[in-house]
Each structure stands twice: as structure tokens, then as C-alpha cells.
Enzyme design. Structure first.
Site, PDB file in Angstrom:
ATOM      1  N   ASP A   1      70.357  10.159  15.580  1.00 40.85           N
ATOM      2  CA  ASP A   1      71.294   9.806  14.410  1.00 40.85           C
ATOM      3  C   ASP A   1      70.661  10.300  13.347  1.00 40.85           C
ATOM      4  OD1 ASP A   1      69.364   7.790  14.305  1.00 40.85           O
ATOM      5  OD2 ASP A   1      71.056   6.235  13.867  1.00 40.85           O
TER       6      ASP A   1
ATOM      7  N   TRP B   1      58.496  13.464  15.915  1.00 40.86           N
ATOM      8  CA  TRP B   1      59.570  12.937  14.867  1.00 40.86           C
ATOM      9  C   TRP B   1      60.840  12.747  15.912  1.00 40.86           C
ATOM     10  CZ3 TRP B   1      58.397  11.140  10.425  1.00 40.86           C
ATOM     11  CH2 TRP B   1      59.293  10.948   9.484  1.00 40.86           C
TER      12      TRP B   1
ATOM     13  N   GLU C   1      65.282   4.265  -2.786  1.00 35.33           N
ATOM     14  CA  GLU C   1      65.998   4.338  -1.746  1.00 35.33           C
ATOM     15  C   GLU C   1      66.673   2.779  -1.097  1.00 35.33           C
ATOM     16  OE1 GLU C   1      64.074   3.893   2.611  1.00 35.33           O
ATOM     17  OE2 GLU C   1      65.037   5.917   2.730  1.00 35.33           O
TER      18      GLU C   1
ATOM     19  N   GLU D   1      67.458   8.515  12.238  1.00 33.98           N
ATOM     20  CA  GLU D   1      66.259   9.227  12.745  1.00 33.98           C
ATOM     21  C   GLU D   1      65.596   8.257  13.887  1.00 33.98           C
ATOM     22  OE1 GLU D   1      64.068  10.208   8.927  1.00 33.98           O
ATOM     23  OE2 GLU D   1      64.926  12.210   9.976  1.00 33.98           O
ATOM     24  N   GLU D   2      66.511   7.327  14.428  1.00 37.42           N
ATOM     25  CA  GLU D   2      65.934   6.455  15.477  1.00 37.42           C
ATOM     26  C   GLU D   2      66.634   6.482  16.455  1.00 37.42           C
ATOM     27  OE1 GLU D   2      66.809   2.884  13.013  1.00 37.42           O
ATOM     28  OE2 GLU D   2      65.154   2.914  12.153  1.00 37.42           O
TER      29      GLU D   2
HETATM   30  C1  NOJ Z   1      62.035   5.048  11.172  1.00 33.71           C
HETATM   31  C2  NOJ Z   1      63.032   4.799   9.952  1.00 33.71           C
HETATM   32  O1  NOJ Z   1      64.199   4.247  10.379  1.00 33.71           O
HETATM   33  C3  NOJ Z   1      63.528   6.424   9.712  1.00 33.71           C
HETATM   34  O2  NOJ Z   1      64.816   6.451   9.063  1.00 33.71           O
HETATM   35  C4  NOJ Z   1      62.379   6.956   9.111  1.00 33.71           C
HETATM   36  O3  NOJ Z   1      62.802   8.214   8.702  1.00 33.71           O
HETATM   37  C5  NOJ Z   1      61.333   7.196  10.042  1.00 33.71           C
HETATM   38  N1  NOJ Z   1      61.036   5.874  10.471  1.00 33.71           N
HETATM   39  C6  NOJ Z   1      59.983   7.591   9.268  1.00 33.71           C
HETATM   40  O4  NOJ Z   1      59.638   7.358   8.303  1.00 33.71           O
HETATM   41  C1  NOJ Z   2      65.159   7.957   6.083  1.00 26.99           C
HETATM   42  C2  NOJ Z   2      66.906   8.105   6.348  1.00 26.99           C
HETATM   43  O1  NOJ Z   2      66.891   7.193   7.448  1.00 26.99           O
HETATM   44  C3  NOJ Z   2      67.191   9.545   6.964  1.00 26.99           C
HETATM   45  O2  NOJ Z   2      68.614   9.499   6.959  1.00 26.99           O
HETATM   46  C4  NOJ Z   2      66.788  10.409   5.910  1.00 26.99           C
HETATM   47  O3  NOJ Z   2      67.118  11.651   6.194  1.00 26.99           O
HETATM   48  C5  NOJ Z   2      65.371  10.285   5.238  1.00 26.99           C
HETATM   49  N1  NOJ Z   2      65.038   8.860   5.371  1.00 26.99           N
HETATM   50  C6  NOJ Z   2      65.029  10.963   4.079  1.00 26.99           C
HETATM   51  O4  NOJ Z   2      65.726  10.741   3.097  1.00 26.99           O
END
Ligand code: NOJ
Ligand code: NOJ
Length: 622
Positions: A210, A154, A436, A213-214
Site C-alpha cells: 500500500d 523495501w 510529516e 509501504e507496509e
Molecule cells: C515503515 C513506515 O510505516 C513506512 O511508511 C516507511 O516508509 C518505512 N517504514 C520506511 O521508513
Molecule cells: C512514508 C509514507 O508512509 C509513504 O507514503 C511516503 O511515500 C514516504 N514516507 C515518503 O514520504
């Protein structure tokens, strides 16, 4: 007879229509699209709150198998799989619930405490980011719903989570202290908060993923919420006679925060591992989640919502989405558009997000609140372009609230803020659920369904719209930027919180005995009743209202009360009604009260109210 009593109501005045049953039932037949924004917000509010509760273990209807106190990001288990608990999403959600609790929704309390106990346990769990002994494990972004570690690759670590969790727990702790329960703070919340503050003080200057998550680097949102957490953490520590050595890093974090300003907008990321434009919704989120209603003069150092740099950034970020989404085509600058995470995004198709669009509105509501409080607004060369969207000929200067320019600008900006919420209304399906994202071409809901964070964003945006602002976090005395920035960090201390409750599911109840208590001084011959929009409360017919008892009535607490069994999950509106000696009914004044019967484990709940003034009289016609 019933109809006649409605007519009596209607004759009283338009401001009372909200409590008339005829109007309530008519609303059901109204096409959602033709509803006013106010009506949409009124009908969506209980749905949004319930949407959150449904996603919380162990009683939430969408949270089967989720441990007590944990909240899933969404019930969607595939493409994307969001059936996990994220520290960030959970903390932002519980901050919104704590603020709703403080604003009067007392039945959220057990939920909040379950969350706190669950977080205590998660802090101690070794995971792929590390463990508690040196704090690194606190940077783990998410966990399985049964409270075990997530073991797949992750984007880790994510260093915003502990700061956001500290902020949520501090808000609740401060309420406890002002209500005489310091011992719960000392024994339960402070040990958890202290670990999170240690983590922030020690690792704020380390690379992080960030919030999306990227991106690996430094993120405005993360830095902003870290600064806030240390400032308010320090104040809490002082209040309860504890020390927070890590909190001393706050000025250095603030110094670093300044470096995100790039001259015409805020850089979403720095030192990042990609080549994007740096225009990013994370800046607006950072701004709304560090809004301090006690900040003076639209302070720029902490990027307050009404500061010129925050407004300039709002325009640059929102305009960056105007051309990328075809549903935004043709909408002029100065009118709301669908807002995504960043213009280059391709995740799940790269679409506008509900929470992004509502955040854009929330910053503007916060700014309006603040200008009103200050009594003036300033147009600077930095914010000029933002204001020109509403008055092309406006000049730089300070406009006091008595000036026509102030009125022109603030009225237009209120309309602008509402236009973002109207887009939410337009792209929300008829069941009121928030996914979302919504499709960039046709606005249909996309990606994860029932996203907890989307619902929480609705609650905070609407509170800001209503002028119900969160407590100060201490900005007025925490905005001095050191002349030289340094990346100092402090080695923290980490201790396993001891006061923990098991992460075990409890048995959800189907019916709750709700006791309504109202304090109202009455004289002999007067009686208090409870009326509401559900059959158990007489469907607003005073003849079927519930008689309350005065057996515990005392001068110092003129208590009238009664217990009604209601199905868990019922959302209702109600008011107290005074029946006079002559048999006439007087409704208490103000707006209808709202109550949600929590789908939880508690079979009994107490509601404590005070009679609302500005009554109206309804002569009983039976
Ligand atoms: C990439 C997405 O941009 C991110 O926000 C997400 O949580 C992860 N992949 C996992 O799906
Ligand atoms: C993807 C989002 O980019 C992230 O900020 C969030 O924590 C997860 N999804 C779960 O909602």
C-alpha cells in the site's frame, strides 16, 4: 506623505486592505496564533510553494546533489532517511504543481518539464522490482537522488506510483494540447504515460504494497487512482490518435473498487496481511485524488467526495482518531481533529500527519464545491450520521440550495472543513515549515522535516477551499460498473522513452531578470507602472513604482512591460498602476498578484498578465 496616502487607501474600503503596506507590515508583529485562518493561509501559501521548490533538484536549496527534475520526499537524512525520490510523492507533488501552473503560475513550466525528462529515465532503470521489458520495474517505489536504483530491502512493489505519474503527466499534456503543443505530447509525454498505463492494465489485479509501504494486499487508494489513470489515459490516447489497449481494463478496476465498501465505511485494504480495523486515511486520499468536478449527482460508484458513502467514511475515519490522540481529546464530533494514517499506526510514534489533516479538509471543500454546483444536497440513511453532527434533527431527503437546511448544513460544513485547517495553523511552527507528523500529545512537529507531500497537500487543500478545482478526468462517462467483476488483465507494451534529457545538475542562478508584461489598452498621456511590496517595486509607494514601457504597444496586444532584476527565491506581491494625465494613480482591481522568483537555472523569466478590473484611485500626494 506616505502615511497620508495609506489613509487615503484605508478610507476606500475594507476589501482593499490587503494591498495596503501598513497592514502588511503590521501583520509581521501579529502573533501567529491570533491570526485569522485567511491570514495564515495567505502567509503560508508562498512558504508552502517554496518548501516544494527547495526539495527539487538540482537547484533547490534542500536538494544539494539531487539530479535535475527529481524531488526528494524530505531533506531529512536520518530517522527517518527520506533523502530519496519516491514515485508517489513526486507524482502527487507535480500534479499539484501542474494544476498551479494551469491556474496561472507560469514560471513552474521548466520545473515540470525537468520532472518529465527525469521520469523518462527512471522508467528505463532496472531495479529490484524488475525492469521495463515486462513493465515490472515500474512498480519500484523509490530511487536514489542521483537517479540510480535503490538497492536495499523495501516494501516493493507499490503499484500506485505509475498511475499517479500518468495522471500528473496527462494533466500537463492536456494543457499542452489545448495550447497548441501536441508535438511535445506525442514525442515526450505520451511514451512515458503509455508505459505507465500498460503497467496499470497488466498488474492492477496483482498484490501490492500500500501507499504506507507496509501492507501487502489490495489498497483502496491504489485501486482508485489506477481506475482514474486508465480512464483519462484512454481519452488522451484518442485525442492524439494513439491507442491504449490496457485502458480497456478500467471498468474491471471500477468493479473491484466497489468491493471496498463495507456497509458503513470504506476498507482501506483488502486481502491484506494484517488484522487492522481497515479504517485508513488512504480512503480519504483516494477520494480527493479522484475528485471529478464534472461528476454528476455526487456519484457513489467512483466515491465522489460529496457521495453519501464518502461522507459516511469521512466520519468513521476521522472519528477513529478522536480517542487515540490526546491532542484531540475534548474536541466534539463535527469539529476537526488531527488525522493520522490509521488509528493503530505506531510509525515514528504513530501521530497525526499534516497531509492527513489537510486531506480531511480537502474532501469537505470538494463536497461543498459540488453541492453548490449541483444546487442541492442529499441526506441519505448512509450519510445521516455525518450530517447529524451539524444538525442533530436533520431528516433524510434532498435539500435544494434555497432551503434553510441546505444553508445550515453547508455553512456548518465549511466551518468544519476550516477547523481542520485551523489545527494545521495551530501546529505549524512560526517559520511555516511542515514536517510529516505532529506529536499526538503536544502537537510539536515530528519525523521528517519539510515533507514535500505536506506542502503539496496545503496547495491542493487551499485551491479546493478557494473553489479552484482540477480538470475533469472523465468520470461522467466512466462510472458504469460491469454486472460481473472479472480480474482480466492485458499484457502491456513497454518501450524506452526516447526524448530524454540528461539527469545532470544545472547551475542555479542567484538573480533572475523578471519581465512583467501587462496587456492594457491606454490612451495618450496615460502610463502604466508596476508597484509591489518589495523595495525593487517601491514597497507599494506609487512614487517609487517602476515605469513600464510601451515601445511594443500594438492595438491587438497593448503591451506594457519592464524588466526587474530580483534575487532568486523572492516571494512578492504586486499590482499594475495606471498614471493618468492628471498625475493620479489608479491601482488595478482584484486581489494583489503574487509571484515567486524561482530558485532555478533560468536567468530570465517572462510574466504575462492582463489588467484586472475594479480599480481604485489614489491621488498622488507628492
Ligand atoms: C515503515 C513506515 O510505516 C513506512 O511508511 C516507511 O516508509 C518505512 N517504514 C520506511 O521508513
Ligand atoms: C512514508 C509514507 O508512509 C509513504 O507514503 C511516503 O511515500 C514516504 N514516507 C515518503 O514520504
Amino acid at each position: 506623505m506616505v502615511l497620508l496616502s495609506f489613509l487615503t487607501h484605508l478610507a476606500v474600503g475594507a476589501n482593499l486592505l490587503a494591498q495596503v503596506p501598513l497592514v502588511n507590515s503590521l501583520a509581521l508583529y501579529q502573533d501567529r496564533a491570533t491570526k485569522s485562518l485567511d491570514d495564515f493561509i495567505a502567509s503560508e501559501s508562498p512558504i508552502a510553494l517554496q518548501g516544494i521548490l527547495n526539495n527539487i533538484g538540482s537547484a533547490g536549496s534542500n536538494a544539494v546533489g539531487v539530479a535535475l527534475g527529481l524531488v526528494v520526499a524530505s531533506p531529512t537524512k536520518e530517522n527517518p532517511d527520506y533523502f530519496d525520490t519516491w514515485t508517489r510523492d513526486s507524482a502527487l507533488t507535480f500534479k499539484a504543481l501542474v494544476d498551479a501552473f494551469i491556474a496561472g503560475n507560469t514560471n513552474l513550466r521548466s520545473l515540470i518539464e525537468n520532472y518529465i525528462y527525469a521520469q523518462a529515465q527512471l522508467q528505463t532503470l532496472p531495479n529490484l522490482s524488475g525492469n521495463l521489458s515486462n513493465g515490472l520495474g515500474l512498480g519500484e517505489p523509490k530511487f536514489e537522488v542521483d537517479g540510480t536504483a535503490f538497492t536495499a530491502p523495501w516494501g516493493r512493489p507499490q503499484r500506485d506510483g505509475p498511475a499517479l505519474r500518468a495522471t500528473a503527466l496527462i494533466a500537463y499534456s492536456r494543457w499542452l494540447i489545448s495550447n497548441g503543443d501536441t508535438s511535445f505530447v506525442t514525442s515526450v509525454t505520451w511514451p512515458i504515460i503509455s508505459n505507465d498505463l500498460s503497467f496499470v492494465g497488466q498488474y492492477w489485479n496483482w498484490t501490492t504494497y500500500d501507499l504506507w509501504e507496509e501492507t501487502l494486499g489490495s489498497s483502496f487508494f491504489t485501486t482508485a487512482v489506477q481506475h482514474r489513470a486508465l480512464v483519462e489515459g484512454n481519452a488522451l490516447a484518442e485525442q492524439i490518435g494513439q491507442s491504449c489497449a490496457s485502458c480497456g481494463q478500467a471498468p474491471q478496476i471500477l468493479c473491484f473498487l466497489e468491493s471496498y465498501w463495507e456497509g458503513n465505511h470504506i476498507a482501506g485494504n483488502q486481502n491484506e496481511d494484517n488484522q487492522r480495523s481497515r479504517k485508513d486515511l488512504n480512503t480519504i486520499l483516494g477520494i480527493i485524488h479522484t475528485f471529478d468536478p464534472s461528476a454528476e449527482n455526487c456519484d457513489t460508484t467512483t466515491f465522489q467526495p460529496c457521495s453519501d458513502i464518502a461522507l459516511a467514511n469521512h466520519k468513521v475515519v476521522s472519528d477513529s482518531f478522536r480517542t487515540v490522540f490526546s491532542i484531540n481529546a475534548g474536541i466534539p464530533e463535527g469539529s476537526g481533529v488531527g488525522i493520522g494514517r490509521y488509528p493503530e499506526d505506531t510509525y515514528q510514534g504513530g501521530n497525526p500527519w499534516y497531509l492527513g489533516t489537510m486531506a480531511a479538509a480537502e474532501q469537505l471543500y470538494d463536497a461543498l464545491y459540488q453541492w453548490n454546483k449541483i444546487g442541492s444536497l442529499e441526506v441519505s440513511s448512509t450519510s445521516l450520521a455525518f450530517f447529524q453532527d451539524f444538525s442533530p434533527s436533520v431528516a433524510t431527503g434532498v435539500y435544494t440550495s434555497s432551503s434553510p437546511t441546505y444553508t445550515t448544513l453547508t455553512s456548518a460544513i465549511k466551518i468544519y472543513a476550516d477547523s481542520y485547517m485551523s489545527l494545521i495553523q495551530k501546529y505549524t511552527p512560526s517559520d511555516g515549515s511542515f514536517a510529516e507528523q505532529f506529536n499526538r500529545n503536544d502537537g510539536t512537529p515530528l519525523s521528517a522535516s519539510n515533507l514535500t507531500w505536506s506542502y503539496a497537500s496545503f496547495l491542493t487543500a487551499v485551491a479546493a477551499r478557494d473553489g479552484v478545482v482540477p480538470a475533469s478526468w472523465g468520470e461522467p462517462s466512466a462510472n458504469v460498473v460491469p454486472s460481473v467483476c472479472a480480474g482480466y488483465t492485458a499484457t502491456g507494451t513497454y518501450l524506452a522513452p526516447t526524448a530524454t534529457a540528461p539527469l545532470s545538475p544545472c547551475t542555479a542562478v542567484t538573480s533572475v531578470a523578471v519581465t512583467f508584461n501587462v496587456a492594457e489598452t491606454t490612451s495618450y498621456g496615460q502610463n502604466i507602472f508596476l508597484a509591489g511590496n518589495i523595495t525593487q517595486l517601491g514597497s507599494w509607494n506609487t512614487v517609487d513604482a517602476v515605469a513600464l514601457s510601451a515601445v511594443d504597444y500594438q492595438a491587438e496586444y497593448p503591451r506594457w512591460y519592464g524588466t526587474v532584476d530580483l534575487p532568486a527565491g523572492t516571494a512578492l506581491q504586486y499590482k499594475y498602476v495606471d498614471k493618468g494625465v492628471d498625475g493620479s494613480f489608479t491601482f488595478e482591481g482584484g486581489a494583489n498578484r503574487e509571484f515567486l522568483v524561482e530558485r532555478g537555472c533560468a536567468g530570465e523569466v517572462q510574466v504575462h498578465d492582463k489588467w484586472q478590473q475594479e480599480g481604485m484611485t489614489l491621488r498622488e500626494l507628492v
